[in-house]
Design a protein around this motif. Structure first.
Motif, PDB file in Angstrom:
ATOM      1  N   ALA A 128      27.988  -5.829 -29.147  1.00  0.00           N
ATOM      2  CA  ALA A 128      27.153  -4.640 -28.922  1.00  0.00           C
ATOM      3  C   ALA A 128      27.076  -3.776 -30.179  1.00  0.00           C
ATOM      4  CB  ALA A 128      27.695  -3.829 -27.747  1.00  0.00           C
ATOM      5  N   GLU A 129      28.200  -3.608 -30.856  1.00  0.00           N
ATOM      6  CA  GLU A 129      28.195  -2.784 -32.064  1.00  0.00           C
ATOM      7  C   GLU A 129      27.532  -3.511 -33.223  1.00  0.00           C
ATOM      8  OE1 GLU A 129      31.697   0.417 -31.171  1.00  0.00           O
ATOM      9  OE2 GLU A 129      32.163  -1.129 -32.636  1.00  0.00           O
ATOM     10  N   GLU A 130      27.654  -4.814 -33.283  1.00  0.00           N
ATOM     11  CA  GLU A 130      26.946  -5.574 -34.317  1.00  0.00           C
ATOM     12  C   GLU A 130      25.437  -5.378 -34.167  1.00  0.00           C
ATOM     13  OE1 GLU A 130      26.584 -10.083 -36.132  1.00  0.00           O
ATOM     14  OE2 GLU A 130      27.203  -9.823 -34.050  1.00  0.00           O
ATOM     15  N   LYS A 131      24.948  -5.348 -32.938  1.00  0.00           N
ATOM     16  CA  LYS A 131      23.511  -5.123 -32.698  1.00  0.00           C
ATOM     17  C   LYS A 131      23.099  -3.724 -33.145  1.00  0.00           C
ATOM     18  CE  LYS A 131      22.888  -8.437 -28.999  1.00  0.00           C
ATOM     19  NZ  LYS A 131      22.707  -8.662 -27.570  1.00  0.00           N
ATOM     20  N   LEU A 132      23.980  -2.752 -32.930  1.00  0.00           N
ATOM     21  CA  LEU A 132      23.671  -1.384 -33.354  1.00  0.00           C
ATOM     22  C   LEU A 132      23.463  -1.311 -34.863  1.00  0.00           C
ATOM     23  CD1 LEU A 132      26.157   0.704 -31.180  1.00  0.00           C
ATOM     24  CD2 LEU A 132      23.655   0.636 -30.969  1.00  0.00           C
ATOM     25  N   LEU A 133      24.247  -2.076 -35.601  1.00  0.00           N
ATOM     26  CA  LEU A 133      24.138  -2.068 -37.066  1.00  0.00           C
ATOM     27  C   LEU A 133      22.793  -2.603 -37.555  1.00  0.00           C
ATOM     28  CD1 LEU A 133      27.723  -3.240 -38.017  1.00  0.00           C
ATOM     29  CD2 LEU A 133      26.722  -0.977 -38.437  1.00  0.00           C
ATOM     30  N   GLN A 134      22.081  -3.285 -36.697  1.00  0.00           N
ATOM     31  CA  GLN A 134      20.773  -3.832 -37.059  1.00  0.00           C
ATOM     32  C   GLN A 134      19.637  -2.860 -36.764  1.00  0.00           C
ATOM     33  OE1 GLN A 134      20.641  -7.637 -35.065  1.00  0.00           O
ATOM     34  NE2 GLN A 134      22.586  -8.252 -35.949  1.00  0.00           N
ATOM     35  N   LYS A 135      19.971  -1.708 -36.172  1.00  0.00           N
ATOM     36  CA  LYS A 135      18.959  -0.704 -35.819  1.00  0.00           C
ATOM     37  C   LYS A 135      18.897   0.400 -36.871  1.00  0.00           C
ATOM     38  CE  LYS A 135      19.241  -1.269 -30.829  1.00  0.00           C
ATOM     39  NZ  LYS A 135      19.387  -0.562 -29.562  1.00  0.00           N
ATOM     40  N   ALA A 136      17.727   0.600 -37.411  1.00  0.00           N
ATOM     41  CA  ALA A 136      17.542   1.648 -38.424  1.00  0.00           C
ATOM     42  C   ALA A 136      17.919   3.017 -37.859  1.00  0.00           C
ATOM     43  CB  ALA A 136      16.103   1.654 -38.934  1.00  0.00           C
ATOM     44  N   SER A 137      17.610   3.257 -36.593  1.00  0.00           N
ATOM     45  CA  SER A 137      17.917   4.566 -35.984  1.00  0.00           C
ATOM     46  C   SER A 137      19.426   4.821 -35.950  1.00  0.00           C
ATOM     47  CB  SER A 137      17.324   4.641 -34.576  1.00  0.00           C
ATOM     48  OG  SER A 137      17.860   3.614 -33.762  1.00  0.00           O
ATOM     49  N   PHE A 138      20.224   3.786 -35.717  1.00  0.00           N
ATOM     50  CA  PHE A 138      21.671   3.913 -35.708  1.00  0.00           C
ATOM     51  C   PHE A 138      22.191   4.214 -37.112  1.00  0.00           C
ATOM     52  CE2 PHE A 138      26.016   2.170 -35.796  1.00  0.00           C
ATOM     53  CZ  PHE A 138      26.582   2.855 -34.726  1.00  0.00           C
ATOM     54  N   LEU A 139      21.661   3.508 -38.089  1.00  0.00           N
ATOM     55  CA  LEU A 139      22.059   3.744 -39.483  1.00  0.00           C
ATOM     56  C   LEU A 139      21.657   5.150 -39.931  1.00  0.00           C
ATOM     57  CD1 LEU A 139      21.154   0.275 -41.035  1.00  0.00           C
ATOM     58  CD2 LEU A 139      23.386   1.083 -40.213  1.00  0.00           C
ATOM     59  N   ASP A 140      20.515   5.607 -39.472  1.00  0.00           N
ATOM     60  CA  ASP A 140      20.083   6.975 -39.790  1.00  0.00           C
ATOM     61  C   ASP A 140      21.070   7.996 -39.235  1.00  0.00           C
ATOM     62  OD1 ASP A 140      17.832   6.129 -41.170  1.00  0.00           O
ATOM     63  OD2 ASP A 140      16.476   6.417 -39.479  1.00  0.00           O
ATOM     64  N   LEU A 141      21.500   7.784 -37.989  1.00  0.00           N
ATOM     65  CA  LEU A 141      22.486   8.709 -37.388  1.00  0.00           C
ATOM     66  C   LEU A 141      23.780   8.721 -38.189  1.00  0.00           C
ATOM     67  CD1 LEU A 141      22.015   7.969 -33.578  1.00  0.00           C
ATOM     68  CD2 LEU A 141      21.406  10.076 -34.794  1.00  0.00           C
ATOM     69  N   GLY A 142      24.231   7.544 -38.568  1.00  0.00           N
ATOM     70  CA  GLY A 142      25.462   7.458 -39.363  1.00  0.00           C
ATOM     71  C   GLY A 142      25.343   8.153 -40.692  1.00  0.00           C
ATOM     72  N   SER A 143      24.176   8.062 -41.309  1.00  0.00           N
ATOM     73  CA  SER A 143      23.984   8.698 -42.619  1.00  0.00           C
ATOM     74  C   SER A 143      23.950  10.217 -42.517  1.00  0.00           C
ATOM     75  CB  SER A 143      22.691   8.188 -43.272  1.00  0.00           C
ATOM     76  OG  SER A 143      21.560   8.665 -42.580  1.00  0.00           O
ATOM     77  N   GLN A 144      23.625  10.731 -41.353  1.00  0.00           N
ATOM     78  CA  GLN A 144      23.568  12.183 -41.151  1.00  0.00           C
ATOM     79  C   GLN A 144      24.935  12.802 -40.891  1.00  0.00           C
ATOM     80  OE1 GLN A 144      20.700  12.728 -37.998  1.00  0.00           O
ATOM     81  NE2 GLN A 144      19.254  11.390 -39.025  1.00  0.00           N
ATOM     82  N   ALA A 145      25.891  11.959 -40.553  1.00  0.00           N
ATOM     83  CA  ALA A 145      27.243  12.472 -40.267  1.00  0.00           C
ATOM     84  C   ALA A 145      27.884  12.927 -41.569  1.00  0.00           C
ATOM     85  CB  ALA A 145      28.095  11.399 -39.603  1.00  0.00           C
TER      86      ALA A 145
END
Length: 145
Positions: A128-145
């Motif tokens: 499930a988390e590997e799939k999240l890493l493939q989503k631009a929206s997830f990476l965007d959230l991480g970059s905002q932290a």
């Protein structure tokens, strides 16, 4: 995600130096040597965790300040607070399980002369988390932290 975070920080007037900007391998020694030579204010190393089991999930952040190393121990508060703030922000933005702030004798933390933290974003070994890493929206959230 790190490149996106760097752009956000740069837009706020913060100087960012990357140890690499692509998939080129840079040794652990080289990463901390670069940060130390640049006299960086902080050093943050971003990773994805892995486990032989696919069950573990979540975000955790590491710092290191052993009593046996007076120079690092003098930075105890700064090192812990950096790790704590990164952990809180990432858990808030990413919504993953909070695995906490931990202390570990990891090369990039042991060899960096400035306050430093190592972030384990999610478990790449968890489907499930590997799939999240493939989503631009997830990476965007991480970059905002």
């Amino acid at each position: 995600m790190v490149l996106k975070a760097g752009k956000i920080l740069t837009s706020k007037g913060i100087k960012v130096v990357y140890t690499r900007q692509d998939d080129t391998y840079v040794g652990l020694d080289e990463r901390t040597t670069m940060a130390n030579l640049l006299n960086a204010a902080i050093f943050v190393s971003v990773h994805n965790n892995a486990n032989v089991s696919s069950a573990p999930s979540g975000t955790e952040t590491y710092c290191y300040y052993p009593l046996s190393d007076p120079e690092l121990y003098m930075q105890k508060e700064e090192r812990y607070n950096l790790a704590k703030r990164l952990q809180e922000a990432l858990v808030d933005k990413l919504g993953r399980i909070d695995r906490g702030v931990k202390q570990a004798n990891l090369a990039v933390l042991r060899e960096s002369q400035m306050p430093s933290a190592l972030v384990e974003m999610v478990f790449i070994s968890n489907p499930a988390e590997e799939k999240l890493l493939q989503k631009a929206s997830f990476l965007d959230l991480g970059s905002q932290a």
